[in-house]
Design an enzyme around this catalytic site. Structure first.
Site, short mmCIF file in Angstrom:
data_model
loop_
_atom_site.label_atom_id
_atom_site.label_comp_id
_atom_site.label_asym_id
_atom_site.label_seq_id
_atom_site.Cartn_x
_atom_site.Cartn_y
_atom_site.Cartn_z
N GLY A 142 0.79 -1.22 0.00
CA GLY A 142 0.00 0.00 0.00
C GLY A 142 0.82 1.27 0.00
CB SER A 143 -0.12 4.59 1.30
OG SER A 143 -1.36 4.61 0.61
CB THR A 144 4.52 1.54 3.15
OG1 THR A 144 4.36 0.40 2.29
CG2 THR A 144 3.64 1.38 4.38
#
Length: 594
Positions: free
Chosen positions: A312-314
């Site tokens: 995801g957004s990591t």
């Protein structure tokens, strides 16, 4: 030999001339000859008796000395000699970075049976079934009554079990000494250590070999007699590992997750101080490999290393760091975030409406998919692929675990512009939490490549430069802002200036066909202290759901972040980090004239 004639002619003629009987001369010579033969036979017999007496004296002396030696020694079972190479059972210890025992050897006994010399087979089977509940009396009795002359009953015995078996008193039950591998900390660091089992086995010894983890990766070193028992020293800290596992386990249960993983890494040396995968197992009683169902549901599965997830957004900090490094944007550059962003039949949306535009910093703080995708479009597929390769996100990690070699990140078959956009916010590329930890360490330690290791290091790694120190500092400031005013507000730990990025990704269905709507992988990738980074912590929860409100909340900000914050709160003092007051950002004052 010259023999004297019995009737010498001269003496016969002389006797006849004197009128004597010549036969007397013959009889006399016969008598003298017999006396000579008797004397020589007696001398020969006396010599033989002397030799025989000396031989018997020596023999009885040796037997007497041996009996004296045996009477003074400890009694023991006779051992039959066997041909072939000797079985080496000794194995070196494994210790943590402070020298505390993680794995060692324990002298124990095995139990075997020789049915032909048993006195009461039925009684033996009955008594053994009482001592060992996993053995069945009927099966044992059937085996004892078979033609077999040798039968293994138990490869390892506790002292109590040995005494109980000894009390049965049957000569057909016998013990063999051997060493077994002991993990005194139980489940702690189970996936790192892996486990050991018996290789070649004999009645009086058994070869201990590694089956997984560092036990297998360093099997040659641990069994090498040339090392003279030198222990294998790992980078993990047993105290920190214990505290981290306790918090992560509680967090997994609190967030109703089916599994969890955590990696704590030194950003300068690449040392893995803590690695946890839940559910775990006790390597003293390592369970068998699952033959059916999902392998990732097995406690043997190391989620931190083998688990390949869309994180995801990591991943957004990678796209922004690359754009900063290539001078495509600055922290204040405004990015169009008006949505949805359409590419062919696909639409990219944000979790919330963030307005028509955001600065690059706020793209990270607010976690805008659209903003990150637009930045990735400026970078392009080829340059993005090269940059992610420099971070180690396209190849298996080189950590010293046998399981790591099979954990190559999953990448798209064709790296299209759409793939470039989705990968920029963590979809379309699956990597492990350990991959993420090493990539974050590389970006945030000043910009040099870090490779993870489970061995204690005495110096910093001198990896290739991936981004400049200025880009690294800007990325740390952005991640700090995510905690102070963004999606990871629950991650604030006073005195430790935590920075980080949340990531929530829908789980793909096992057999393809899209993603689940109510199952996610929630991840928080953090660094502390953000102003002078020492450690990177990755926390991943599998299918979490925070149910204290009216509706389930599954995003990382509600699930992974508070768990990671509590872990940092517990671990930081154990790591020797003192809480500090965060330095104020200098404010410029301009004097103006009236």
């Amino acid at each position: 030999m010259i023999r004297t004639p019995l009737r010498p002619l001269a003496r016969i003629l002389a006797a006849r001339s004197k009128g004597e009987n010549p036969d007397a001369i013959e009889r006399e010579n016969i008598r003298l000859r017999h006396e000579d033969m008797r004397d020589r036979s007696r001398l020969r017999a006396e010599g033989r008796l002397l030799v025989l007496g000396v031989f018997f004296f020596c023999a009885f002396t040796v037997v007497g000395a041996r009996m004296s030696l045996l009477s003074a020694s400890e009694p023991e079972e006779p051992q039959a000699a066997a041909s072939g190479a000797a079985i080496l059972a000794q194995r070196s210890d494994i210790v943590d970075r402070n020298g505390r025992i993680l794995a060692t050897n324990l002298t124990t006994h095995s139990l075997y049976a020789q049915p032909p010399i048993m006195i009461d087979k039925a009684k033996v089977a009955r008594e053994l079934a009482l001592i060992f509940p996993d053995l069945k009396e009927e099966t044992l009795l059937k085996q004892f009554e078979s033609p077999r002359k040798f039968l293994w009953i138990k490869k390892k015995l506790s002292p109590e079990q040995k005494q109980l078996v000894h009390d049965i008193g049957d000569p057909g039950l016998m013990f063999g000494p051997r060493e077994m591998r002991l993990y005194p900390n139980g489940k702690l660091a189970a996936h790192i250590l892996g486990g050991a089992s018996f290789g070649r086995e004999g009645v009086h010894s058994a070869e201990v070999i590694g089956t997984a983890g560092v036990e297998k990766a360093f099997d040659g070193f641990l069994r090498d007699p040339a090392e003279e028992g030198r222990p294998l020293q790992l980078s993990i800290d047993l105290t920190v590992q214990s505290a981290a596992r306790s918090v992560l386990y509680s967090g997994m249960k609190l967030m109703n997750a089916k599994g969890a993983a955590a990696v704590l890494m030194d950003v300068h040396t690449g040392e893995i101080v803590t690695m946890i995968s839940l559910p775990d197992f006790d390597p003293n009683t390592r369970p068998p490999i699952a033959t059916k169902g999902d392998a990732s549901d097995s406690p043997l599965f190391n989620r931190a290393v083998q688990g390949l997830y869309e994180l995801g957004s990591t991943f957004k900090i990678f796209a922004v760091s690359q754009a900063l490094e290539e001078k495509l944007v600055s922290p204040t550059t405004m990015i169009n975030t008006k949505g949805p962003l359409t590419w062919g039949k696909f639409r990219i949306r944000d979790f919330h409406n963030y307005g028509p535009e955001l600065s690059v910093t706020d793209v990270i703080v607010e976690s805008s998919n659209i903003g990150t995708a637009r930045i990735a479009m400026q970078i392009g597929a080829e340059r993005q692929q090269q940059f992610l390769g420099k971070l180690g996100l396209l190849e298996p990690t080189q950590v010293e675990l046998v399981e790591a070699a099979g954990s190559k990140p999953l990448t798209p078959r064709q790296w299209s512009e759409l793939s470039t956009m989705t990968i920029s916010y963590g979809h379309g590329l699956s990597a492990s939490p350990l991959h993420l930890a090493s990539a974050y360490a590389t970006i945030l330690n000043g910009g040099t490549r870090i490779k993870p290791t489970l061995l204690k290091q005495n110096a910093r790694q001198n990896g290739d430069r991936v981004v400049s120190e200025n880009t690294s500092a800007v990325a740390r400031d952005m991640l700090r802002a995510v905690v102070t005013r963004g999606t990871a507000s629950f991650g604030e730990v006073k005195g430790y200036m935590v920075g980080g990025k949340t990531g929530t990704a829908d789980k793909p269905k096992e057999n393809g066909g899209g993603y689940y709507k109510d199952k996610v992988i929630a991840t928080f990738a953090s660094v502390f202290p953000a102003n002078d980074p020492k450690y990177v912590l990755i926390v991943t929860l599998d299918e979490p759901s925070e149910n204290s409100g009216k509706e389930p909340r599954r995003t990382a900000g509600w699930t992974a972040v508070p768990v990671a914050a509590e872990m940092i709160r517990r671990m930081a003092p154990l790591l020797g980090l003192r809480p500090q007051i965060e330095p104020l950002v200098p404010v410029e004052v301009t004097l103006t004239s009236n």
